[in-house]
Enzyme design. Sequence first.
Site, mmCIF file in Angstrom:
data_model
loop_
_atom_site.group_PDB
_atom_site.id
_atom_site.type_symbol
_atom_site.label_atom_id
_atom_site.label_comp_id
_atom_site.label_asym_id
_atom_site.label_seq_id
_atom_site.Cartn_x
_atom_site.Cartn_y
_atom_site.Cartn_z
ATOM 1 N N HIS A 1 69.044 78.917 47.147
ATOM 2 C CA HIS A 1 68.159 77.748 47.042
ATOM 3 C C HIS A 1 68.790 76.724 46.094
ATOM 4 O O HIS A 1 69.440 77.111 45.111
ATOM 5 C CB HIS A 1 66.775 78.174 46.540
ATOM 6 C CG HIS A 1 65.774 77.067 46.643
ATOM 7 N ND1 HIS A 1 65.699 76.051 45.716
ATOM 8 C CD2 HIS A 1 64.846 76.791 47.581
ATOM 9 C CE1 HIS A 1 64.750 75.203 46.087
ATOM 10 N NE2 HIS A 1 64.226 75.623 47.218
ATOM 11 N N GLU B 1 67.598 75.020 43.821
ATOM 12 C CA GLU B 1 67.205 75.169 42.414
ATOM 13 C C GLU B 1 68.031 76.272 41.746
ATOM 14 O O GLU B 1 68.362 76.193 40.559
ATOM 15 C CB GLU B 1 65.692 75.446 42.329
ATOM 16 C CG GLU B 1 64.901 74.162 42.603
ATOM 17 C CD GLU B 1 63.542 74.353 43.244
ATOM 18 O OE1 GLU B 1 63.002 75.468 43.203
ATOM 19 O OE2 GLU B 1 63.026 73.363 43.800
ATOM 20 N N GLU C 1 68.011 72.258 53.523
ATOM 21 C CA GLU C 1 67.088 71.642 52.572
ATOM 22 C C GLU C 1 67.811 70.556 51.785
ATOM 23 O O GLU C 1 68.449 70.847 50.760
ATOM 24 C CB GLU C 1 66.560 72.693 51.604
ATOM 25 C CG GLU C 1 65.762 73.792 52.265
ATOM 26 C CD GLU C 1 64.778 74.407 51.279
ATOM 27 O OE1 GLU C 1 63.571 74.381 51.579
ATOM 28 O OE2 GLU C 1 65.196 74.883 50.222
ATOM 29 N N GLY D 1 60.451 68.647 46.901
ATOM 30 C CA GLY D 1 59.460 68.355 45.871
ATOM 31 C C GLY D 1 59.301 66.873 45.581
ATOM 32 O O GLY D 1 58.684 66.493 44.592
ATOM 33 N N SER E 1 59.760 68.806 51.364
ATOM 34 C CA SER E 1 58.551 67.998 51.561
ATOM 35 C C SER E 1 57.935 68.148 52.951
ATOM 36 O O SER E 1 57.406 67.178 53.503
ATOM 37 C CB SER E 1 58.813 66.524 51.236
ATOM 38 O OG SER E 1 59.158 66.387 49.867
ATOM 39 N N GLY F 1 57.677 74.486 50.243
ATOM 40 C CA GLY F 1 57.354 74.744 48.844
ATOM 41 C C GLY F 1 55.907 74.385 48.546
ATOM 42 O O GLY F 1 54.977 75.138 48.840
#
Length: 253
Positions: A99, A101, A171, A177, A215, A236
């Site tokens: 991911h 993040e 992504e 986000g 999103s 998410g």
Amino acid sequence: MAAAKRKKILAGNWKMHGTLADARALARGLAERVGKLEDREVVLGPPFTALAAVLEAVKGTRITVAAQNMHWEEKGAFTGEVSPLMLRDLGVQQVILGHSERREIFGESDEWIQKKVASALAHDLAVILCVGETLAQRDAGETLKVVSGQVEAALRGLGAEAKGRLTVAYEPVWAIGTGRVATREQAQEAHAEIRACLKGLGLPADEIRILYGGSVKPDNVDGLMAEPDIDGALVGGASLEVESFTRIVEYRA
Ligand code: PGA
């Protein structure tokens, strides 16, 4: 295999959200609403602390459970890490790896992600491999190069073990986000590139599901899911409530 033959996957990435009570309530609510669907796969990705509770809450339904990360080693002096054997022991069936993040905030390299993917598959855990470009990379016209580079680095050396157990999630980092979703055309272009890249690696590209993430909301899921190479969504924020995730699972394309 035609696009329509790839069973769609709607996956929730809960990230670092929720107490045990929150996780149980969300999982139970979803089990009730979308737990019986057979024509698509529903995956919940709670934090490690809630995996057992969520597995319990979805027992007897068709919903499966994913961890959000793992180490590649089976055991050892790796403070703070969780191994593939530990996930299997709990009854977890799959794991989200790479991911953005993890890559950006926690410094995970392509090399680590490759080791994790290989280890997860070797331990019979299905993998959702995330890839995606930053806004600077998109603005520099590097999107397709970055995305295919990440796919190639993570899947190097894989063969038959990937069959049926590998999913890729595109992504774009700038869409995660932020409320700024990729257009269907932008997503479709990247998905087609990823599929070509999978084919180039000798993998069964027509069978591998490619999800879009960033999103995804009830009001944009239908358009995204209508694209031929978009085989599902990794969600998410909108996966944290029963109503919104149910609507996403029940997309109309
Ligand atoms: P988001 O997150 O839906 O909140 O943008 C997606 C993800 O990071 O998987």
